[in-house]
Enzyme design. Structure first.
Site, PDB file in Angstrom:
ATOM      1  N   ARG A   1      10.433   8.473  -5.175  1.00 54.37           N
ATOM      2  CA  ARG A   1      10.703   7.150  -4.194  1.00 54.37           C
ATOM      3  C   ARG A   1      11.686   7.498  -3.075  1.00 54.37           C
ATOM      4  NH1 ARG A   1      12.000   2.693  -8.626  1.00 54.37           N
ATOM      5  NH2 ARG A   1      13.378   4.258  -9.468  1.00 54.37           N
TER       6      ARG A   1
ATOM      7  N   ARG B   1      21.482  13.738  -0.239  1.00 53.12           N
ATOM      8  CA  ARG B   1      22.231  13.569   0.861  1.00 53.12           C
ATOM      9  C   ARG B   1      23.919  13.632   0.638  1.00 53.12           C
ATOM     10  NH1 ARG B   1      20.090   7.727   2.159  1.00 53.12           N
ATOM     11  NH2 ARG B   1      21.879   7.663   3.825  1.00 53.12           N
TER      12      ARG B   1
ATOM     13  N   TYR C   1      13.312  19.226  -1.784  1.00 50.36           N
ATOM     14  CA  TYR C   1      13.659  18.468  -0.594  1.00 50.36           C
ATOM     15  C   TYR C   1      14.233  19.660   0.564  1.00 50.36           C
ATOM     16  CZ  TYR C   1      13.471  13.836  -2.561  1.00 50.36           C
ATOM     17  OH  TYR C   1      13.018  12.834  -3.341  1.00 50.36           O
TER      18      TYR C   1
ATOM     19  N   ASP D   1      14.293   7.141   0.032  1.00 48.47           N
ATOM     20  CA  ASP D   1      15.143   5.963   0.622  1.00 48.47           C
ATOM     21  C   ASP D   1      14.544   5.555   2.138  1.00 48.47           C
ATOM     22  OD1 ASP D   1      16.631   6.034  -1.716  1.00 48.47           O
ATOM     23  OD2 ASP D   1      18.068   7.567  -0.682  1.00 48.47           O
TER      24      ASP D   1
END
Length: 275
Positions: free
Chosen positions: A55, A206, A115, A57
């Site tokens: 999921r 992040r 990622y 952001d």
């Protein structure tokens, strides 16, 4: 039958993946598109609900997202691709589709997620990279300390409690995750992070990138990363960095499921970082 889809999306106009009341989300757009393609209730008696590998952001993008759903109608693989894409906005696209075994789960069958974070740095931001990359203002004669960032990354490899990099809104049952690799690619004025692990906490990538930047610009030493990790305290790490440069790049599954690799030829990011 169970269908798996591989998709890409530009998440800048959406409030993330997961469905929300009165907010535009990737999940809602995809479920509406599949439902429109399948047709009315005489063809499929149950609402279409998709299960996702990860999921993302608000503002985060995907190059190799994978989902699955169960449906009562049959179509060939290419029909799913063409048909669902016909009902999707330009910012979301299905790259591949295939029927899979009922035991396949886009989420639970995945054993690895990668990622990529794209960062632009220099005296002025690039309007061409707006919503597609993070930005750090640096003088023209300065660049990040790449060696220090790579040194800092070593302490993060393996299984650790990543509470220091976990959002207060995280719903994961445990803060313990395993990072398999962290690679940093420098190509001025661009910097790329490629982080692979078994799973990630909310905002974890992040928050890691924000902390790497603190080290890269000299505000913290390379040893600081290990200290932050050990404290298990979110307040000591760097602030959460921009979602703009974050891409869910690849999901890995056991070979028995024969899940295609991400289709990356349309990406504006350097192909070298996907190797």
């Amino acid at each position: 039958m169970r269908i798996a889809l591989g998709l890409q999306y530009d998440g800048s106009a959406f409030s993330g993946w997961q469905t929300q009341v009165n907010q535009p989300t990737i999940q809602d757009e995809l479920e509406r598109a599949i439902t429109s393609f399948v047709g009315n209730d005489t063809q499929n008696s149950h609402p279409i609900r998709v299960v996702t590998a990860g999921r993302t952001d608000a503002g985060v993008h995907a190059l190799g997202q994978v989902v699955h759903f169960d449906v009562e109608v049959e179509r060939d693989d290419w029909s799913w691709v063409r048909g669902v894409n016909a009902f999707l906005p330009e910012s979301i696209v299905i790259n591949w589709a295939q029927a899979v075994a009922n035991e396949f789960s886009a989420r639970y069958s995945a054993y690895e997620r990668t990622y990529i974070y794209a960062l632009h740095a220099g005296p002025c931001r690039s309007p061409m990279a707006a919503d597609r990359a993070g930005y750090v203002m640096l003088p023209a004669d300065r660049w990040f300390d790449i060696d220090a960032m790579r040194s800092a990354a070593k302490c993060l490899i393996g299984e650790h409690d990543f509470t220091s990099f976990r959002s207060s809104e995280c719903q994961s049952k445990t803060p313990v995750k395993t990072i398999f690799s962290i690679e940093i690619f420098s190509n001025e004025p661009w910097l790329y992070f490629r982080i692979t692990g078994n799973a990630f906490l909310h905002h974890m990538v992040r928050n890691l990138v924000g902390s790497f930047i603190q080290i890269g610009v000299g505000k913290q030493s390379a040893h600081w990363m290990a200290e932050v990790l050990a404290t298990k305290n979110r307040s000591v790490a760097a602030p959460t960095f921009s979602p703009a440069g974050l891409y869910l790049a690849k999901i890995a599954y056991p070979e028995e499921f024969n899940i295609p690799k991400p289709w990356l030829s349309s990406s504006w990011l350097p192909k070298a970082i996907f190797v």
